[in-house]
Design a protein around this motif. Structure first.
Motif, PDB file in Angstrom:
ATOM      1  N   PHE A 174       0.807  -1.216   0.000  1.00  0.00           N
ATOM      2  CA  PHE A 174       0.000   0.000   0.000  1.00  0.00           C
ATOM      3  C   PHE A 174       0.844   1.273   0.000  1.00  0.00           C
ATOM      4  CE2 PHE A 174      -2.976  -3.158   1.588  1.00  0.00           C
ATOM      5  CZ  PHE A 174      -4.154  -2.811   0.943  1.00  0.00           C
ATOM      6  N   MET A 175       2.146   1.161  -0.106  1.00  0.00           N
ATOM      7  CA  MET A 175       3.017   2.337  -0.071  1.00  0.00           C
ATOM      8  C   MET A 175       2.627   3.338  -1.155  1.00  0.00           C
ATOM      9  SD  MET A 175       7.159   2.456  -0.315  1.00  0.00           S
ATOM     10  CE  MET A 175       8.049   4.003  -0.186  1.00  0.00           C
ATOM     11  N   GLY A 176       2.375   4.577  -0.747  1.00  0.00           N
ATOM     12  CA  GLY A 176       1.975   5.615  -1.692  1.00  0.00           C
ATOM     13  C   GLY A 176       0.521   5.536  -2.098  1.00  0.00           C
ATOM     14  N   ILE A 177      -0.203   4.556  -1.576  1.00  0.00           N
ATOM     15  CA  ILE A 177      -1.613   4.366  -1.922  1.00  0.00           C
ATOM     16  C   ILE A 177      -2.500   4.583  -0.701  1.00  0.00           C
ATOM     17  CG2 ILE A 177      -3.334   2.712  -2.778  1.00  0.00           C
ATOM     18  CD1 ILE A 177      -0.955   1.279  -4.206  1.00  0.00           C
ATOM     19  N   LEU A 178      -2.101   3.983   0.430  1.00  0.00           N
ATOM     20  CA  LEU A 178      -2.872   4.125   1.656  1.00  0.00           C
ATOM     21  C   LEU A 178      -1.883   4.259   2.815  1.00  0.00           C
ATOM     22  CD1 LEU A 178      -5.832   4.202   2.621  1.00  0.00           C
ATOM     23  CD2 LEU A 178      -5.692   1.757   3.050  1.00  0.00           C
ATOM     24  N   ASP A 179      -1.354   5.479   2.948  1.00  0.00           N
ATOM     25  CA  ASP A 179      -0.371   5.767   3.996  1.00  0.00           C
ATOM     26  C   ASP A 179      -1.073   6.358   5.221  1.00  0.00           C
ATOM     27  OD1 ASP A 179       1.888   4.997   2.375  1.00  0.00           O
ATOM     28  OD2 ASP A 179       1.625   6.869   1.280  1.00  0.00           O
ATOM     29  N   GLN A 180      -2.048   5.620   5.707  1.00  0.00           N
ATOM     30  CA  GLN A 180      -2.885   6.102   6.799  1.00  0.00           C
ATOM     31  C   GLN A 180      -2.345   5.596   8.135  1.00  0.00           C
ATOM     32  OE1 GLN A 180      -6.888   6.080   5.507  1.00  0.00           O
ATOM     33  NE2 GLN A 180      -7.780   6.080   7.558  1.00  0.00           N
ATOM     34  N   THR A 181      -2.413   6.450   9.163  1.00  0.00           N
ATOM     35  CA  THR A 181      -1.902   6.067  10.477  1.00  0.00           C
ATOM     36  C   THR A 181      -2.875   5.125  11.177  1.00  0.00           C
ATOM     37  OG1 THR A 181      -0.738   8.183  10.701  1.00  0.00           O
ATOM     38  CG2 THR A 181      -1.115   6.922  12.717  1.00  0.00           C
ATOM     39  N   LEU A 182      -2.345   4.049  11.714  1.00  0.00           N
ATOM     40  CA  LEU A 182      -3.155   3.099  12.472  1.00  0.00           C
ATOM     41  C   LEU A 182      -3.472   3.668  13.848  1.00  0.00           C
ATOM     42  CD1 LEU A 182      -1.159  -0.086  11.481  1.00  0.00           C
ATOM     43  CD2 LEU A 182      -3.501   0.421  10.802  1.00  0.00           C
TER      44      LEU A 182
END
Length: 348
Positions: free
Chosen positions: A54-62
């Motif tokens: 998901f790098m660069g696609i979904l870099d959302q913080t858990l």
């Protein structure tokens, strides 16, 4: 239906295979925003650090799942282990969001049956009163109205769809059913064990859970509902040395005269308006559905033995888990059921 509305969703439990597959489908779904992704053990890390695809696609913080209780959400996906989900559903009893639970905690008809097969006390028996079994091919209308949907198990999905047309018309002896099913390794979850260790799986093939696998009762309950009487199933699962996929072979004795053409028509008629079940003219393999939401079914009449053989193939992480949950979400939100789910299978 508002074709332009965006719905807020959360994925609770993002560290496993199912959580990452949910994210893969939902981050490209045209009508949802992923507002929260939670992981207690990886809080503060980026989702793409945990799942580098998901790098660069979904870099959302858990985040911690505590954020869910006060979050403005339309759908909450629970990608949590059996026995953990029910605690979470209980804490969200008054939350306005609809819940799709991917564990086995609300799939069965009662807390007593659950406790007998899962060997664990159920902490929220009230949930069984409103839980809907989330197999769209059988329960789409109830799913549309549901607030708590229990996403089916992967083995039951393949098994039930292989036999549903026959049980619905009461065409087979419900006590004659034998299901021989094989699953890829991801069905065991992301945590390694002695059973799933590479040296035990590679170039190996074995049965497990003989006569006692907890998916047996789930299959029996759903087939019994179709048949309007109790069904007894001999279910034997096997572990395949592959990443993903389930192949289920079901055997049954018909109650009346049967032939190839009659059998095929029964299946084609039953699934005529079910876009994700494909009736095959030859036996499917797991690569025919890999990476997709399809269930391929091949009904075969064995004239010599006078038995019906029905073979089904699904991707256990998708039709058996994540894409099934998205299908349920589409129904619950009043969207077109195929939205975001038309991936073509990956082959080879």
């Amino acid at each position: 239906m508002n074709n332009h509305k965006k719905y807020n969703i959360a994925i609770v439990g993002a560290s496993g295979f199912t959580g990452s597959e949910l994210a893969r489908l939902l981050c490209r779904h045209p009508q949802v925003d992923i507002r929260h992704i939670t992981s207690e053990s990886h809080e503060g890390r980026m989702f793409s650090d945990l799942h580098p695809q998901f790098m660069g696609i979904l870099d959302q913080t858990l985040e911690s799942s505590q954020v869910i209780k006060k979050a403005d959400l339309d759908i909450i996906f629970l990608a949590l282990p059996h026995g953990i989900s029910m605690d979470f559903v209980k804490t969200l009893e008054d939350h306005p969001a609809k819940i799709i639970d991917l564990s086995g905690d609300f799939r069965l008809k009662s807390p007593e049956v659950y406790e007998a097969w899962y060997q664990k006390q159920h902490v929220f028996p009230e949930g069984f009163e409103k839980a809907v079994y989330g197999l769209p091919e059988l329960h789409s209308e109830k799913i549309r109205e549901g607030d708590l949907v229990a996403n089916p198990g992967c083995y039951p999905t393949a098994s039930i769809l292989s036999l549903a047309p026959l049980l619905e018309k009461d065409l087979i002896d419900a006590d004659s059913i034998i299901i021989d099913a094989k699953s890829g390794l991801t069905g065991a979850g992301i945590k390694a064990s002695e059973t799933t260790h590479f040296s035990n799986v590679s170039e190996n093939f074995k049965a497990y859970g003989l006569g006692a696998h907890r998916h047996t009762v789930e299959i029996e309950e759903q087939l019994g509902l179709l048949n309007r009487k109790a069904a007894m199933v001999q279910f034997t699962p096997h572990l395949l040395p592959v990443d993903r996929g389930i192949l289920a072979t079901a055997y049954a004795k018909p109650k009346e005269a049967m032939d190839k053409n009659k059998l095929e028509k029964i299946y084609e008629d039953f699934y005529a308006d079910k876009p994700f079940v494909r009736i095959r003219k030859s036996a499917p393999g797991i690569k025919d559905v890999r990476g997709s939401h399809y269930c391929d079914v091949f009904p075969f009449w064995d004239d010599r033995t006078q038995r019906i053989i029905s073979i089904s193939a699904i991707d256990n992480l998708l039709k058996g888990a994540a894409s099934q949950a998205v299908h349920n979400m589409n129904l619950m939100l009043g969207l077109e059921e195929q939205t975001g789910l038309e991936q073509i299978p990956l082959r080879p």
